[in-house]
Write an enzyme that holds these catalytic residues in place. Structure first.
Site, PDB file in Angstrom:
ATOM      1  N   ASP A   1       9.399 -10.168   6.437  1.00  8.00           N
ATOM      2  CA  ASP A   1       8.597 -11.186   5.743  1.00  8.00           C
ATOM      3  C   ASP A   1       8.120 -10.686   4.381  1.00  8.00           C
ATOM      4  O   ASP A   1       7.255 -11.294   3.744  1.00  8.00           O
ATOM      5  CB  ASP A   1       7.414 -11.658   6.607  1.00  8.00           C
ATOM      6  CG  ASP A   1       6.438 -10.555   6.944  1.00  8.00           C
ATOM      7  OD1 ASP A   1       6.840  -9.365   6.882  1.00  8.00           O
ATOM      8  OD2 ASP A   1       5.270 -10.850   7.259  1.00  8.00           O
TER       9      ASP A   1
ATOM     10  N   PRO B   1      -2.587   2.210  21.664  1.00  2.92           N
ATOM     11  CA  PRO B   1      -1.801   1.067  22.124  1.00  2.92           C
ATOM     12  C   PRO B   1      -1.384   0.238  20.907  1.00  2.92           C
ATOM     13  O   PRO B   1      -2.183   0.035  19.995  1.00  2.92           O
ATOM     14  CB  PRO B   1      -2.798   0.286  22.987  1.00  2.92           C
ATOM     15  CG  PRO B   1      -4.146   0.656  22.464  1.00  2.92           C
ATOM     16  CD  PRO B   1      -4.034   2.045  21.905  1.00  2.92           C
TER      17      PRO B   1
ATOM     18  N   ASP C   1      10.653  -5.553   4.504  1.00  2.00           N
ATOM     19  CA  ASP C   1      10.732  -5.946   5.907  1.00  2.00           C
ATOM     20  C   ASP C   1      10.996  -7.456   5.982  1.00  2.00           C
ATOM     21  O   ASP C   1      11.168  -8.126   4.955  1.00  2.00           O
ATOM     22  CB  ASP C   1       9.493  -5.509   6.704  1.00  2.00           C
ATOM     23  CG  ASP C   1       8.272  -6.352   6.404  1.00  2.00           C
ATOM     24  OD1 ASP C   1       8.232  -6.986   5.331  1.00  2.00           O
ATOM     25  OD2 ASP C   1       7.343  -6.385   7.237  1.00  2.00           O
TER      26      ASP C   1
ATOM     27  N   SER D   1       7.467 -10.713  11.132  1.00  4.91           N
ATOM     28  CA  SER D   1       7.607  -9.528  10.287  1.00  4.91           C
ATOM     29  C   SER D   1       8.878  -8.721  10.567  1.00  4.91           C
ATOM     30  O   SER D   1       9.978  -9.238  10.449  1.00  4.91           O
ATOM     31  CB  SER D   1       6.347  -8.693  10.469  1.00  4.91           C
ATOM     32  OG  SER D   1       6.309  -7.639   9.580  1.00  4.91           O
TER      33      SER D   1
ATOM     34  N   ALA E   1       1.239   4.036   5.991  1.00  6.26           N
ATOM     35  CA  ALA E   1       2.411   4.872   5.735  1.00  6.26           C
ATOM     36  C   ALA E   1       3.696   4.044   5.808  1.00  6.26           C
ATOM     37  O   ALA E   1       4.676   4.333   5.120  1.00  6.26           O
ATOM     38  CB  ALA E   1       2.452   6.007   6.742  1.00  6.26           C
ATOM     39  N   ASN E   2       3.678   2.963   6.593  1.00  5.77           N
ATOM     40  CA  ASN E   2       4.882   2.138   6.750  1.00  5.77           C
ATOM     41  C   ASN E   2       5.191   1.270   5.522  1.00  5.77           C
ATOM     42  O   ASN E   2       6.156   0.517   5.525  1.00  5.77           O
ATOM     43  CB  ASN E   2       4.765   1.262   8.003  1.00  5.77           C
ATOM     44  CG  ASN E   2       3.579   0.302   7.936  1.00  5.77           C
ATOM     45  OD1 ASN E   2       3.216  -0.189   6.873  1.00  5.77           O
ATOM     46  ND2 ASN E   2       2.971   0.035   9.076  1.00  5.77           N
TER      47      ASN E   2
ATOM     48  N   GLY F   1      -0.606  -3.003  18.701  1.00  2.56           N
ATOM     49  CA  GLY F   1      -1.169  -4.347  18.655  1.00  2.56           C
ATOM     50  C   GLY F   1      -0.086  -5.412  18.522  1.00  2.56           C
ATOM     51  O   GLY F   1      -0.375  -6.602  18.554  1.00  2.56           O
TER      52      GLY F   1
HETATM   53  P1  NG1 Z   1       1.155  -1.688  15.854  1.00  4.80           P
HETATM   54  O1  NG1 Z   1       2.267  -2.323  16.624  1.00  4.80           O
HETATM   55  O2  NG1 Z   1      -0.223  -2.071  16.278  1.00  4.80           O
HETATM   56  O3  NG1 Z   1       1.363  -0.201  15.756  1.00  4.80           O
HETATM   57  C1  NG1 Z   1       2.305  -2.215  13.480  1.00  4.80           C
HETATM   58  C2  NG1 Z   1       2.070  -1.105  12.480  1.00  4.80           C
HETATM   59  C3  NG1 Z   1       0.733  -1.337  11.814  1.00  4.80           C
HETATM   60  C4  NG1 Z   1       0.663  -2.719  11.178  1.00  4.80           C
HETATM   61  C5  NG1 Z   1       1.084  -3.788  12.177  1.00  4.80           C
HETATM   62  C6  NG1 Z   1       1.177  -5.163  11.582  1.00  4.80           C
HETATM   63  C7  NG1 Z   1       2.749   1.250  12.606  1.00  4.80           C
HETATM   64  C8  NG1 Z   1       2.709   2.519  13.371  1.00  4.80           C
HETATM   65  N1  NG1 Z   1       2.077   0.216  13.118  1.00  4.80           N
HETATM   66  O4  NG1 Z   1       1.226  -2.246  14.370  1.00  4.80           O
HETATM   67  O5  NG1 Z   1       0.506  -0.331  10.882  1.00  4.80           O
HETATM   68  O6  NG1 Z   1       1.457  -2.777  10.010  1.00  4.80           O
HETATM   69  O7  NG1 Z   1       2.336  -3.457  12.796  1.00  4.80           O
HETATM   70  O8  NG1 Z   1       2.426  -5.495  11.097  1.00  4.80           O
HETATM   71  O9  NG1 Z   1       3.391   1.200  11.555  1.00  4.80           O
HETATM   72 ZN    ZN Z   2       5.786  -7.653   7.522  1.00  2.17          ZN
END
Ligand code: NG1
Ligand code: ZN
Length: 554
Positions: free
Chosen positions: A280, A499, A278, A66, A374-375, A501
Site C-alpha cells: 500500500d 505478540p 510495500d 499492506s 526499521a521496516n 498485532g
Molecule cells: P506486527 O505484526 O505487530 O509486528 C507489523 C510491523 C510493525 C507495523 C505493523 C503495521 C514489524 C516487526 N512489525 O506489526 O512495525 O509496521 O506491521 O503495518 O515490522
Molecule cells: Zn503498508
C-alpha cells in the site's frame, strides 16, 4: 435525534456476521478478505460516529492489508488531520465488529453514542480508498452501506495508496491549506517541493523501484510524470497489478527487509540504486550490491539517520534558533543505529511500542520529530512552530537563505500525516542529490549489527504480554528470565519477543556480533517458545532445542 433502527437492521442483514472474533489491532482490522464483509459494514457505522464526534469533519477509511498476501485485506480509519484512529476508539471498533445480531449492534452503537456524547444531528462525511486487492471493491461497498445506515455521506476515491488517502483526508479538513484534495494535487505538491530542492544540482543515476506488484507501482508511474526526467529518472519494476496473486509475492519492502535479500524481477548489478515499496506504499527500504557483490540494505533506521543528520545541518546553517530535532525508534531499531544517533548525531532518541501511531505521537513532542520503524515505515514531522520559524527567519547570507529554502521545501515534500513510501523516496533522493552521496557512502555512516527476525505460531499469542516499549515480556511467567539468560551468552546479544498485532504469531528478534550468532540466538529463543509456551503446527527444523537449565541440546 435517534438511530434509524429499521434502516440499520435492513442493511446489516446484507452483511451478516460470520462466526469469527475480530480485533482492531496495530493496523486496524486485518485478516482474510473473505471474512471481512460484516466488519467493513461496522467500520462504516463507526466512521459516521467518529465524524459526528468531530462535528462533521471528514473521516478517512483505507481498505488494505499492506504487505500481507493478496487474499488478506483489512481496514484502518483515519482522523481528520490524517493520523490513525484515536486509540480510545479502537475498542468500540472491536465491539461493533463482533456484534452478531441487530440487537447487539444497536446496543454497541448506543454505547458509543452515550459514552462519547455523540450528537446525531451533526453531519457525517467519510472518504474511502483501497489498494489493488481483488476483495477491495466489494469491501468498500459493505463499508459504504455502513455509512449510509447511519445517514452519513461517503466519497469513494477508488484505488490509491494509504498515504494518499491520509493526505486527501487532511486536505479536505483544512479547506485545501494542506494541499488540493485530489490525486493530482498530491502529485503536484510532492513534485514541486522536490524540484525546489534539487533543481540546479547534479542528478543521480536511475532509481529502480520494486512496486511489490501493488498500488505503489502505478502511483509512482503517475508521480514520475510530474517530475522532469532531467532531474529524476525512475524505473518501476514489479508493477503487475493485474495478476492479483503477485501482490507482495517475493517482492516488496517486507520481503526484502525480513529476508535481507533482493526481490524477484531484478537483474541486480553493482552500482544499481534500488528500493522496495510495500503493497500500500507506506513503507520503503533501499538496497544495493556493494563492490564485493554483497547485498546491502538501507532500512528505516538508515533513512531516519540520513534525514535527521541532513535537517540538523540545515537548521544550523540557516541559524534558526531553538529547534529541537529528535528521533523516535522502536525495539526493532538496530543497536548500531541507536548508538550512532546518540553518540555521533547527538540527537535525543525516544523509544515507543511497535506501530506507527505510537511513534507518530512521540515525534510530535519535538520541533522536528523524525520517526521510522526499521521496516521502512515513517516520516518527519515539523511542529507548527518550526514551520513558522522556517518562514519568518529571513537569513542574511546566501548559505542561510538556501538552507531556509530547503527546509521550507522539505515541510511540503515530507508527508505530515503518515509514513509515505513515495514522499520518503523523494526525500532520500533530495538529500542524496544535495549531498552528492552514493548509497555506499550513505550506508557507511554505521554498520548494522547482524540481526534476525523470526515468527513462532503458538496456541494463544495473547498469553504473551510485552512491556517497556516491547523490549521485555511480563508474561508468560519466567520466559523473560530465560531470554535474558540466552542473550547474556552472546557478544552484543539482544533479543525480545512480542505478540504480532497483524498476524497470529509471536515475533522473535535477535541481534549479535555475527550473523551466525544472531541466527542462533533467534532460533534458541524460538525453540524455547515453541517447546515450552504453546508452539503449534510443524516444528521448524531451525529452532534449537533447549533443556530446562537453558543449555542447547542436539
Ligand atoms: P506486527 O505484526 O505487530 O509486528 C507489523 C510491523 C510493525 C507495523 C505493523 C503495521 C514489524 C516487526 N512489525 O506489526 O512495525 O509496521 O506491521 O503495518 O515490522
Ligand atoms: Zn503498508
Amino acid at each position: 435525534m435517534s438511530l434509524n433502527n429499521d434502516k440499520i437492521d435492513e442493511l446489516f442483514k446484507k452483511h451478516p456476521k460470520l462466526d469469527v472474533t475480530y480485533t482492531y489491532g496495530t493496523a486496524g482490522f486485518r485478516t482474510k478478505g473473505e471474512v471481512l464483509d460484516s466488519v467493513m459494514f461496522s467500520v462504516g457505522l463507526l466512521a459516521v460516529l467518529r465524524s459526528q464526534k468531530h462535528s462533521g469533519k471528514v473521516i478517512g477509511a483505507m481498505v488494505t492489508a499492506s504487505h500481507n498476501p493478496a487474499e488478506d485485506n483489512g481496514v484502518k480509519l483515519v482522523e481528520p488531520m490524517g493520523e490513525m484512529l484515536a486509540q480510545s476508539w479502537e475498542s468500540y471498533a472491536t465491539e461493533l465488529a463482533n456484534a452478531g445480531t441487530t440487537e447487539e449492534l444497536l446496543k454497541a452503537l448506543n454505547n458509543v453514542i452515550a459514552k462519547e456524547s455523540i450528537d446525531l444531528s451533526q453531519p457525517a462525511k467519510v472518504v474511502v480508498g483501497r489498494d489493488t486487492r481483488p476483495s477491495g471493491e466489494g469491501l468498500v461497498a459493505a463499508l459504504s452501506d455502513g455509512v449510509k445506515a447511519l445517514g452519513g455521506t461517503i466519497t469513494d476515491y477508488g484505488l490509491m495508496t494509504t498515504p494518499q488517502l491520509h493526505y486527501i483526508t487532511r486536505c479536505l479538513n483544512t479547506q485545501g491549506a494542506y494541499g488540493e484534495p485530489t490525486e493530482e494535487g498530491y502529485y503536484k505538491k510532492l513534485a514541486e517541493a522536490f524540484k525546489r530542492i534539487v533543481t540546479g544540482k547534479v542528478k543521480q543515476s536511475t532509481l529502480y523501484i520494486d512496486g511489490a506488484n501493488g498500488i505503489g507501482a502505478p502511483t509512482l508511474q503517475k508521480l514520475a510524470k510530474f517530475i522532469p526526467e532531467e532531474i529524476l529518472s525512475v524505473k518501476v519494476v514489479n508493477d503487475d497489478t493485474a495478476t492479483a496473486s503477485k501482490l507482495n509475492l517475493k517482492s516488496g519492502a517486507d520481503f526484502v527487509k525480513v529476508g535481507q535479500k533482493k526481490p524477484d524481477g531484478f537483474d541486480l548489478q553493482p552500482g544499481m540504486r534500488c528500493a522496495s515499496l510495500d503493497g500500500d506504499a507506506d513503507r520503503i527500504v533501499f538496497w544495493y550490491l556493494n563492490k564485493e557483490g554483497t547485498f546491502k540494505l538501507l532500512d528505516g533506521d538508515k533513512i531516519a539517520t540520513l534525514a535527521a543528520g541532513f535537517i540538523m545541518g540545515l537548521v544550523k546553517a540557516a541559524k534558526v534558533p531553538n529547534i529541537q530535532v529528535g528521533l523516535v525508534q522502536t525495539a526493532y531499531a538496530n543497536g548500531s543505529a541507536t548508538a550512532y544517533v546518540k553518540d555521533t548525531l547527538q540527537v535525543p532518541v525516544v523509544f515507543t511500542a511497535t506501530g506507527v501511531k505510537h511513534l507518530h505521537h512521540a515525534a510530535e513532542e519535538f520541533d522536528v520529530g523524525v520517526y521510522f520503524e526499521a521496516n521502512g515505515h515513517g516520516t518527519v514531522l515539523f511542529s507548527p512552530g518550526a514551520i513558522k520559524a522556517f518562514h519568518s527567519t529571513q537569513g542574511t547570507t546566501d548559505e542561510e537563505k538556501k538552507a531556509l529554502e530547503t527546509l521550507r521545501a522539505l515541510t511540503d515534500l515530507i508527508n505530515q500525516t503518515v509514513g509515505d513510501a513515495l514522499s520518503d523516496m523523494l526525500m532520500v533522493e533530495a538529500i542524496l542529490v544535495s549531498q552528492q552521496r552514493s548509497y555506499a557512502d550513505w550506508d557507511s555512516a554505521y554498520s548494522d549489527l547482524p540481526s534476525r527476525l523470526e515468527k513462532v505460531k503458538v496456541s494463544n499469542r495473547l498469553e504473551f504480554v510485552a512491556i517497556k516499549a516491547d523490549t521485555e515480556l511480563s508474561k508468560p511467567d519466567g520466559l523473560q528470565q530465560k531470554i535474558n539468560q540466552q542473550m547474556s551468552k552472546f557478544k552484543n546479544g539482544r533479543s525480545f519477543v512480542r505478540p504480532s498485532g497483524t498476524e497470529d504469531v509471536v515475533r522473535v528478534y535477535a541481534e549479535a556480533d555475527t550473523q551466525a550468532n544472531a541466527d542462533l540466538l533467534a532460533h534458541i529463543v524460538c525453540g524455547i517458545i515453541f517447546d515450552y509456551h504453546g508452539g503449534v503446527g510443524e516444528r521448524p527444523r531451525a529452532f534449537q532445542k533447549v533443556d530446562k537449565e537453558g543449555n542447547t541440546t542436539a
